[in-house]
Design a protein around this motif. Sequence first.
Motif, PDB file in Angstrom:
ATOM      1  N   GLN A 106       0.840  -1.214   0.000  1.00 13.00           N
ATOM      2  CA  GLN A 106       0.000   0.000   0.000  1.00 13.00           C
ATOM      3  C   GLN A 106       0.872   1.260   0.000  1.00 13.00           C
ATOM      4  OE1 GLN A 106      -3.608   0.408   2.298  1.00 13.00           O
ATOM      5  NE2 GLN A 106      -3.535  -1.750   2.818  1.00 13.00           N
ATOM      6  N   VAL A 107       1.979   1.215   0.737  1.00 12.94           N
ATOM      7  CA  VAL A 107       2.885   2.380   0.716  1.00 12.94           C
ATOM      8  C   VAL A 107       3.516   2.501  -0.669  1.00 12.94           C
ATOM      9  CG1 VAL A 107       4.942   3.439   1.734  1.00 12.94           C
ATOM     10  CG2 VAL A 107       3.331   2.196   3.198  1.00 12.94           C
ATOM     11  N   GLU A 108       3.972   1.376  -1.212  1.00 17.54           N
ATOM     12  CA  GLU A 108       4.572   1.404  -2.561  1.00 17.54           C
ATOM     13  C   GLU A 108       3.560   1.975  -3.575  1.00 17.54           C
ATOM     14  OE1 GLU A 108       7.582   0.495  -3.891  1.00 17.54           O
ATOM     15  OE2 GLU A 108       8.550  -0.200  -2.042  1.00 17.54           O
ATOM     16  N   ASP A 109       2.291   1.559  -3.461  1.00 15.94           N
ATOM     17  CA  ASP A 109       1.269   2.032  -4.416  1.00 15.94           C
ATOM     18  C   ASP A 109       1.031   3.534  -4.260  1.00 15.94           C
ATOM     19  OD1 ASP A 109       1.011  -0.454  -5.480  1.00 15.94           O
ATOM     20  OD2 ASP A 109      -0.766  -1.007  -4.319  1.00 15.94           O
ATOM     21  N   GLU A 110       1.028   3.985  -3.014  1.00 18.76           N
ATOM     22  CA  GLU A 110       0.845   5.427  -2.772  1.00 18.76           C
ATOM     23  C   GLU A 110       2.009   6.201  -3.402  1.00 18.76           C
ATOM     24  OE1 GLU A 110      -1.724   8.212  -1.507  1.00 18.76           O
ATOM     25  OE2 GLU A 110      -2.021   6.046  -1.312  1.00 18.76           O
ATOM     26  N   TRP A 111       3.222   5.684  -3.232  1.00 12.71           N
ATOM     27  CA  TRP A 111       4.397   6.338  -3.836  1.00 12.71           C
ATOM     28  C   TRP A 111       4.255   6.430  -5.363  1.00 12.71           C
ATOM     29  CZ3 TRP A 111       8.713   3.441  -0.636  1.00 12.71           C
ATOM     30  CH2 TRP A 111       9.058   4.216   0.487  1.00 12.71           C
ATOM     31  N   LYS A 112       3.746   5.345  -5.959  1.00 11.46           N
ATOM     32  CA  LYS A 112       3.645   5.311  -7.433  1.00 11.46           C
ATOM     33  C   LYS A 112       2.768   6.447  -7.943  1.00 11.46           C
ATOM     34  CE  LYS A 112       4.776   0.554  -7.841  1.00 11.46           C
ATOM     35  NZ  LYS A 112       4.364  -0.807  -7.767  1.00 11.46           N
TER      36      LYS A 112
END
Length: 442
Positions: A106-112
């Motif tokens: 979820q953090v990785e997706d937010e960063w994207k």
Amino acid sequence: MILHDRISDILPSWRTRVNRLVNEYRDFKVCDVTVSQIYQGIRGVQIQVADISYVDPYEGIRLRGYTIPEVLEKLPRMDGCEFPMAGGLYYLLMTDEMPDFDKAMQVEDEWKKHAELPDHVISMIHSMPRTTHPMTLFSQGILALQTESEFTRRYNDGLTKADYWIPTLDDSIRLTAKLPSLAAFIYNWKYRDGAMIMPDPNLDWSANFAYMVENPNNHEYEELCRLFFLLHSDHEGANVSAHTAHLVNSALSDIYLTSSAAMNGLAGPLHGLANQECLRWLLKVYNSFDALPSKEEMAMFARKELQSGRVIPGYGHAVLRTTDPRFTAQYEFARKYLPEDELYQLVCRVYEVLPDVLKETGKVKNPYPNVDAINGTLQYHYGVREFDFYTVLFGVSRIMGITAHSVWARALNKPIERPKSLTTAMLEERVAGKPDTIEVEL
Ligand SMILES: CC(C)(COP(=O)(O)OP(=O)(O)OC[C@H]1O[C@@H](n2cnc3c(N)ncnc32)[C@H](O)[C@@H]1OP(=O)(O)O)[C@@H](O)C(=O)NCCC(=O)NCCS
């Protein structure tokens, strides 16, 4: 967003703990400061509470209580990857809780969602001379992103104090999201043909840097980036860059102003710039011998360096009293991925010999390698040979820790930092036992 939700859940108990310390133990003494500490960089004085990480002299860094081997073992990773995702580490630093795979993603997706650089940052960097140091460009790029600050916008609209941390967290996510793109853009513009490569949405945050600089040995370099960005994310709250960030943030400067200021500290030769000195020294040793030096040759070389008054870069530490576990983690990486690399073999030889040679001096408190003794060797192996860029890589990672400290400083309403100075004459009077002639104003 997952980080907002989790911090909202745990914040009340943190506020209770801090309020209890401040109210019930107001006069409890933690540390008395000596004249030598005042004149020698406030060395060893415990001046702040920072929960994101702690450097234990004999164990090395603990990130939210976890040692480096524990962090590498427990953080979630994507299928087929040896090293964990930075998104999981950011979750851990922010929330004090080891994430599962879904939370890290979820953090990785937010960063994207926020990885793209705005046009004005690109044109600002294009307007600079190409000879500009990459750390200057990196700091400027972060500062130019300040136009996006949610904290500043909402503060000007009358945000309540208890909510300061929320837009600080939003800003932190948006800034950290862009760091691989900013670093890769600076790298490509300064050292290559200036191509603007967009991040690949199928890759994690760390691997995207490897992708955007088009490393020819991409798979291994992606793994190295994952490892490198995890290892450098934080090193306690009072080193130069972390303390700078704390101070600037305490004035309610937003995360962009804070992080840019921290990077200016990291750019100093006594702090983040030391890694390029280490590689330079290693190459000097390498070029002084026709083949890998024997232990005796290496010891003689090192003794000569010390006799001529030089320090051996990559060895020693202000706090650590053991081999830096961040060195060990990269040493293991090299043993697996580049055992034949001649510079790595030289790193091993130096490691076999140097601690005993440094002990002979009788004054070096920590004769063991720090993280910089190997950092550059790995980057060099994978073709990133522009030494002055290494501190930017360090900065990309370190801003994860810096922003986590800043969010929590806002969440716990830490006030503006304002210690007190005194004059030489006042100090002379105090050591002579005379009372201060000027009343101390607090
Ligand atoms: C990291 C460093 C700055 C820590 O400094 P420190 O806390 O003052 O270290 P110490 O207390 O052990 O220093 C005591 C003495 O040993 C010397 N010393 C420490 N590390 C040394 C090294 N690697 N080579 C030679 N001498 C060293 C110091 O210069 C000092 O000498 P002095 O009393 O003549 O001034 C120091 O170890 C150093 O210069 N290392 C090399 C540079 C480096 O690797 N920097 C990256 C750090 S992450």
